[in-house]
Write a protein that holds these residues in place. Structure first.
Motif, PDB file in Angstrom:
ATOM      1  N   GLY A  96     -19.544 -12.906  -1.658  1.00 26.73           N
ATOM      2  CA  GLY A  96     -18.579 -12.426  -1.991  1.00 26.73           C
ATOM      3  C   GLY A  96     -18.380 -12.527  -3.718  1.00 26.73           C
ATOM      4  N   ILE A  97     -19.185 -13.123  -4.167  1.00 29.21           N
ATOM      5  CA  ILE A  97     -19.496 -13.325  -5.743  1.00 29.21           C
ATOM      6  C   ILE A  97     -20.039 -12.115  -6.635  1.00 29.21           C
ATOM      7  N   ASP A  98     -19.624 -11.721  -7.496  1.00 31.88           N
ATOM      8  CA  ASP A  98     -19.978 -10.384  -8.261  1.00 31.88           C
ATOM      9  C   ASP A  98     -20.477 -11.258  -9.676  1.00 31.88           C
ATOM     10  N   PHE A  99     -21.670 -11.915  -9.424  1.00 32.06           N
ATOM     11  CA  PHE A  99     -22.219 -12.513 -10.679  1.00 32.06           C
ATOM     12  C   PHE A  99     -22.544 -11.484 -12.013  1.00 32.06           C
ATOM     13  N   ALA A 100     -22.040 -11.807 -13.236  1.00 33.37           N
ATOM     14  CA  ALA A 100     -22.291 -10.834 -14.234  1.00 33.37           C
ATOM     15  C   ALA A 100     -22.937 -11.691 -15.293  1.00 33.37           C
ATOM     16  N   PHE A 101     -23.898 -12.095 -15.169  1.00 37.01           N
ATOM     17  CA  PHE A 101     -24.829 -13.101 -16.128  1.00 37.01           C
ATOM     18  C   PHE A 101     -24.625 -12.385 -17.368  1.00 37.01           C
ATOM     19  N   ASP A 102     -24.942 -10.884 -17.469  1.00 41.43           N
ATOM     20  CA  ASP A 102     -25.064 -10.232 -18.683  1.00 41.43           C
ATOM     21  C   ASP A 102     -23.666 -10.627 -19.740  1.00 41.43           C
ATOM     22  N   LYS A 103     -22.690 -10.791 -18.913  1.00 42.54           N
ATOM     23  CA  LYS A 103     -21.434 -11.081 -19.823  1.00 42.54           C
ATOM     24  C   LYS A 103     -21.257 -12.296 -20.517  1.00 42.54           C
ATOM     25  N   ILE A 104     -22.116 -13.460 -19.833  1.00 40.20           N
ATOM     26  CA  ILE A 104     -21.838 -14.692 -20.462  1.00 40.20           C
ATOM     27  C   ILE A 104     -22.741 -14.742 -21.794  1.00 40.20           C
ATOM     28  N   LYS A 105     -21.923 -15.028 -22.911  1.00 39.08           N
ATOM     29  CA  LYS A 105     -22.497 -15.278 -24.206  1.00 39.08           C
ATOM     30  C   LYS A 105     -22.603 -16.580 -24.694  1.00 39.08           C
ATOM     31  N   THR A 106     -21.973 -17.540 -24.183  1.00 42.73           N
ATOM     32  CA  THR A 106     -21.830 -18.711 -24.564  1.00 42.73           C
ATOM     33  C   THR A 106     -22.143 -19.763 -23.250  1.00 42.73           C
ATOM     34  N   ILE A 138     -14.125 -17.192 -13.918  1.00 42.79           N
ATOM     35  CA  ILE A 138     -13.955 -16.598 -15.075  1.00 42.79           C
ATOM     36  C   ILE A 138     -15.216 -16.860 -15.929  1.00 42.79           C
ATOM     37  N   PHE A 139     -15.960 -17.769 -15.439  1.00 46.41           N
ATOM     38  CA  PHE A 139     -17.309 -17.921 -16.310  1.00 46.41           C
ATOM     39  C   PHE A 139     -18.441 -16.968 -15.828  1.00 46.41           C
ATOM     40  N   PHE A 140     -18.486 -17.060 -14.415  1.00 47.90           N
ATOM     41  CA  PHE A 140     -19.608 -16.365 -13.893  1.00 47.90           C
ATOM     42  C   PHE A 140     -19.280 -14.762 -13.776  1.00 47.90           C
ATOM     43  N   GLU A 141     -18.155 -14.410 -13.673  1.00 44.27           N
ATOM     44  CA  GLU A 141     -17.779 -13.297 -13.242  1.00 44.27           C
ATOM     45  C   GLU A 141     -16.982 -12.483 -14.455  1.00 44.27           C
ATOM     46  N   GLU A 142     -16.698 -13.144 -15.573  1.00 45.64           N
ATOM     47  CA  GLU A 142     -15.991 -12.547 -16.664  1.00 45.64           C
ATOM     48  C   GLU A 142     -16.611 -12.811 -18.058  1.00 45.64           C
ATOM     49  N   GLY A 143     -17.522 -13.832 -17.684  1.00 49.19           N
ATOM     50  CA  GLY A 143     -18.181 -14.264 -19.070  1.00 49.19           C
ATOM     51  C   GLY A 143     -17.408 -15.133 -19.830  1.00 49.19           C
ATOM     52  N   VAL A 144     -16.219 -15.725 -19.609  1.00 40.81           N
ATOM     53  CA  VAL A 144     -15.565 -16.247 -20.575  1.00 40.81           C
ATOM     54  C   VAL A 144     -16.015 -17.797 -20.863  1.00 40.81           C
ATOM     55  N   ASP A 145     -15.707 -18.028 -22.187  1.00 44.02           N
ATOM     56  CA  ASP A 145     -16.231 -19.396 -23.045  1.00 44.02           C
ATOM     57  C   ASP A 145     -15.735 -20.484 -22.349  1.00 44.02           C
ATOM     58  N   LEU A 146     -16.104 -21.521 -21.425  1.00 41.73           N
ATOM     59  CA  LEU A 146     -15.499 -22.709 -21.078  1.00 41.73           C
ATOM     60  C   LEU A 146     -15.166 -23.777 -22.252  1.00 41.73           C
ATOM     61  N   SER A 147     -15.998 -23.488 -23.268  1.00 45.94           N
ATOM     62  CA  SER A 147     -15.674 -24.687 -24.209  1.00 45.94           C
ATOM     63  C   SER A 147     -14.604 -24.417 -24.995  1.00 45.94           C
ATOM     64  N   ASP A 148     -13.850 -23.306 -24.973  1.00 44.20           N
ATOM     65  CA  ASP A 148     -12.634 -22.754 -25.672  1.00 44.20           C
ATOM     66  C   ASP A 148     -11.434 -23.480 -25.245  1.00 44.20           C
ATOM     67  N   HIS A 149     -10.481 -24.332 -25.966  1.00 40.67           N
ATOM     68  CA  HIS A 149      -9.342 -25.119 -25.275  1.00 40.67           C
ATOM     69  C   HIS A 149      -8.460 -24.049 -24.824  1.00 40.67           C
ATOM     70  N   GLU A 150      -8.251 -23.138 -25.262  1.00 43.29           N
ATOM     71  CA  GLU A 150      -7.230 -22.000 -24.867  1.00 43.29           C
ATOM     72  C   GLU A 150      -7.525 -21.579 -23.563  1.00 43.29           C
ATOM     73  N   THR A 151      -8.674 -21.156 -23.384  1.00 51.00           N
ATOM     74  CA  THR A 151      -9.083 -20.759 -22.144  1.00 51.00           C
ATOM     75  C   THR A 151      -8.988 -21.639 -21.075  1.00 51.00           C
ATOM     76  N   LEU A 152      -9.138 -23.090 -21.199  1.00 52.81           N
ATOM     77  CA  LEU A 152      -9.182 -24.062 -20.415  1.00 52.81           C
ATOM     78  C   LEU A 152      -7.664 -24.220 -19.827  1.00 52.81           C
ATOM     79  N   ALA A 153      -6.836 -24.178 -21.077  1.00 55.66           N
ATOM     80  CA  ALA A 153      -5.423 -24.301 -20.817  1.00 55.66           C
ATOM     81  C   ALA A 153      -4.822 -23.212 -20.154  1.00 55.66           C
ATOM     82  N   ASN A 154      -5.156 -22.014 -20.319  1.00 58.58           N
ATOM     83  CA  ASN A 154      -4.609 -20.864 -19.583  1.00 58.58           C
ATOM     84  C   ASN A 154      -5.059 -20.825 -18.298  1.00 58.58           C
ATOM     85  N   ALA A 155      -6.309 -21.457 -17.824  1.00 55.80           N
ATOM     86  CA  ALA A 155      -6.748 -21.597 -16.609  1.00 55.80           C
ATOM     87  C   ALA A 155      -6.053 -22.620 -15.758  1.00 55.80           C
ATOM     88  N   ALA A 156      -5.688 -23.813 -16.540  1.00 52.58           N
ATOM     89  CA  ALA A 156      -4.978 -24.730 -15.938  1.00 52.58           C
ATOM     90  C   ALA A 156      -3.696 -24.268 -15.512  1.00 52.58           C
TER      91      ALA A 156
END
Length: 230
Positions: A96-106, A138-156
């Motif tokens: 049930g996972i839609d991997f979007a490797f092409d979206k991951i830039k970082t 958000i990493f594998f399906e949306e390509g979001v940068d998990l090194s970004d603190h704002e991203t991590l805080a929003n997910a939290a």
């Protein structure tokens, strides 16, 4: 282990699972989904899941690196990378996972993500479970940068944590050494790859196991625990 049918564990005595994982490991995401499927087939079995840290590559700088060149350097060629992504995507689709490797830039350094997961776990393991699910997504399906603190805080915050507190903690190095120590402990236990699931701190399952294998293992250990075998 006993082949007799044991009484279901009571909610007061859930089966404890420690899952050693990295949030940039696609097989860990597949394992997460397979475990959810196994659990849904056993609604009578209470389970407490604790996500433990591991870093596939702790040498990545805090700000991350450009994904494409990093992956090519790691796997040698685009053809090899395409083959790996195709195989993972096939297994992911079944889960049930839609991997979007092409979206991951970082490709991120995941230490900060593991720090946030640690804080979530000290608050509530269910919050930690929701957070790890969101980070995988958000990493594998949306390509979001998990090194970004704002991203991590929003997910939290989405998982049920206080965003302001998480953001403040991320500005420093709180619990960074503790997370590194946990990773070192996993290495000392002989864990060389993830995911790795430790049931009741006694029985280890390496890799992303099929749902039926996971369900069978959980039920056998639950039966042994209910029968007082340990």
């Amino acid at each position: 282990m006993s082949e007799e049918t044991a009484e279901p564990l009571s909610p007061a005595s859930p089966l404890t699972l420690d899952i050693v994982s990295d949030v940039v490991c696609p097989w860990c995401y597949i394992h997460f989904r397979r475990l959810e499927e196994a659990r849904s087939a056993m609604p009578d079995l209470p389970v407490a899941i604790r996500w433990r840290p591991y870093q596939l590559d702790p040498t990545i700088p805090p700000e991350g690196v450009e994904r494409q060149s990093y992956m090519l350097n790691k796997f040698g060629s685009q053809d090899r990378l395409d083959q790996l992504h195709a195989a993972i995507s096939k297994e992911g689709k079944a889960a049930g996972i839609d991997f979007a490797f092409d979206k991951i830039k970082t490709s991120p350094n995941t230490l900060d993500a593991h720090r946030v997961l640690h804080w979530a776990g000290t608050q509530d393991v269910t919050i930690q479970h929701r957070l790890v699910a969101r980070l995988f997504q958000i990493f594998f399906e949306e390509g979001v940068d998990l090194s970004d603190h704002e991203t991590l805080a929003n997910a939290a915050e989405e998982a049920g944590m206080d965003k302001a507190i998480v953001s403040q903690l991320l500005q420093g190095d709180a619990d960074a050494d503790l997370v590194r120590e946990e990773i070192a402990q996993a290495n000392e236990m002989g864990i060389q790859g993830v995911p790795f699931t430790l049931i009741e701190q006694r029985y280890g399952l390496p890799g992303a196991q099929p749902p039926d294998v996971l369900a069978n293992a959980l039920r056998q250990v639950a039966d042994a625990k209910a029968n007082g075998e340990f």
